[in-house]
Enzyme design. Structure first.
Site, short mmCIF file in Angstrom:
data_model
loop_
_atom_site.label_atom_id
_atom_site.label_comp_id
_atom_site.label_asym_id
_atom_site.label_seq_id
_atom_site.Cartn_x
_atom_site.Cartn_y
_atom_site.Cartn_z
N TYR A 157 0.82 -1.22 0.00
CA TYR A 157 0.00 0.00 0.00
C TYR A 157 0.86 1.27 0.00
O TYR A 157 0.38 2.33 0.43
CB TYR A 157 -0.94 0.00 1.20
CG TYR A 157 -2.17 -0.87 1.01
CD1 TYR A 157 -3.09 -0.59 -0.01
CD2 TYR A 157 -2.44 -1.95 1.84
CE1 TYR A 157 -4.23 -1.36 -0.19
CE2 TYR A 157 -3.58 -2.73 1.65
CZ TYR A 157 -4.46 -2.43 0.64
OH TYR A 157 -5.59 -3.18 0.45
N ASN A 196 -13.22 -3.44 4.26
CA ASN A 196 -14.15 -3.53 3.13
C ASN A 196 -14.03 -4.82 2.33
O ASN A 196 -14.32 -4.86 1.14
CB ASN A 196 -14.01 -2.29 2.23
CG ASN A 196 -12.64 -2.16 1.61
OD1 ASN A 196 -11.76 -2.94 1.89
ND2 ASN A 196 -12.47 -1.16 0.75
N GLU A 253 0.86 -6.32 -8.88
CA GLU A 253 0.29 -6.89 -7.66
C GLU A 253 0.27 -8.43 -7.73
O GLU A 253 0.47 -9.10 -6.71
CB GLU A 253 -1.12 -6.33 -7.42
CG GLU A 253 -1.06 -4.84 -7.07
CD GLU A 253 -2.43 -4.21 -6.82
OE1 GLU A 253 -3.46 -4.92 -7.00
OE2 GLU A 253 -2.48 -3.03 -6.46
P1 CMP Z 1 -8.36 -1.02 -1.26
O1 CMP Z 1 -9.16 -1.16 -2.50
O2 CMP Z 1 -7.63 -2.21 -0.76
O3 CMP Z 1 -7.32 0.20 -1.43
C1 CMP Z 1 -6.87 1.00 -0.37
C2 CMP Z 1 -7.57 0.70 0.92
O4 CMP Z 1 -7.48 1.72 1.88
C3 CMP Z 1 -9.07 0.58 0.65
O5 CMP Z 1 -9.36 -0.57 -0.09
C4 CMP Z 1 -9.61 0.65 2.06
O6 CMP Z 1 -9.44 -0.58 2.77
C5 CMP Z 1 -8.67 1.69 2.66
N1 CMP Z 1 -9.25 3.04 2.63
C6 CMP Z 1 -9.45 3.81 1.55
N2 CMP Z 1 -9.98 5.01 1.89
C7 CMP Z 1 -10.10 4.97 3.24
C8 CMP Z 1 -10.57 5.89 4.20
N3 CMP Z 1 -11.01 7.10 3.85
N4 CMP Z 1 -10.56 5.52 5.48
C9 CMP Z 1 -10.08 4.31 5.85
N5 CMP Z 1 -9.61 3.38 4.98
C10 CMP Z 1 -9.63 3.71 3.70
#
Ligand code: CMP
Length: 139
Positions: free
Chosen positions: A49, A112, A126
């Site tokens: 990340y 999520n 990735e």
């Molecule tokens: P992902 O698609 O894995 O890509 C980045 C991740 O950061 C995202 O899913 C969420 O799990 C997390 N994320 C993105 N925006 C936010 C936010 N505003 N607050 C907390 N977590 C976030």
């Protein structure tokens, strides 16, 4: 055929939803070409990340992603990257369309349930992050 990377995240694996999510992906037309259950350490989560390292949620995201097992998988379909993003729904489950994986299974914007690559270029990077050259050659 194109490929993309999905990661079933720690919240969904811990809740026993990995099987349901995998079935959802197969029903949507994806072929699973590689998959494993693994647990990220801090350095691995920070590297995966890195693009979000300046964001306020970065520390929390790294803690979450290292909190338990995840299931990365290489998925194949025509237009795999946009197709998977449509099937999983918006980052925030409150904004995700009905019937999407995040609407059905995600807890919050951070917890999520599933990650999906956002471009063909990132998908290749990735997939290479999680699967060895030897594994990729057999895909
Ligand atoms: P992902 O698609 O894995 O890509 C980045 C991740 O950061 C995202 O899913 C969420 O799990 C997390 N994320 C993105 N925006 C936010 C936010 N505003 N607050 C907390 N977590 C976030």
């Amino acid at each position: 055929m194109n490929r993309t990377l999905a990661i079933i995240k720690p919240d969904a694996v811990a809740a026993g939803k990995a099987g349901k999510i995998l079935a959802h992906l197969e029903d949507a037309g994806f072929t699973v070409r590689a998959a494993r259950l693994t647990r990220l350490n801090r350095a691995q989560a920070e590297a995966f990340y890195a693009v979000h390292s300046e964001r306020p949620f970065f520390e929390s995201l790294v803690s979450f992603m290292t909190s338990g097992p995840v299931m990365p998988m290489a998925l194949e379909a025509d237009g795999a990257v946009p197709k998977l993003r449509k099937v999983i729904g918006a980052t925030d489950p409150a904004e995700a369309d009905e019937g999407t994986i995040r609407k059905l299974h995600a807890e919050s914007k951070e917890r999520n349930a599933i990650h999906a690559s956002d471009s063909d270029e990132n998908a290749a990077q990735e997939i290479a992050f999680f699967f060895s050259e030897a594994e990729r050659l057999s895909l």
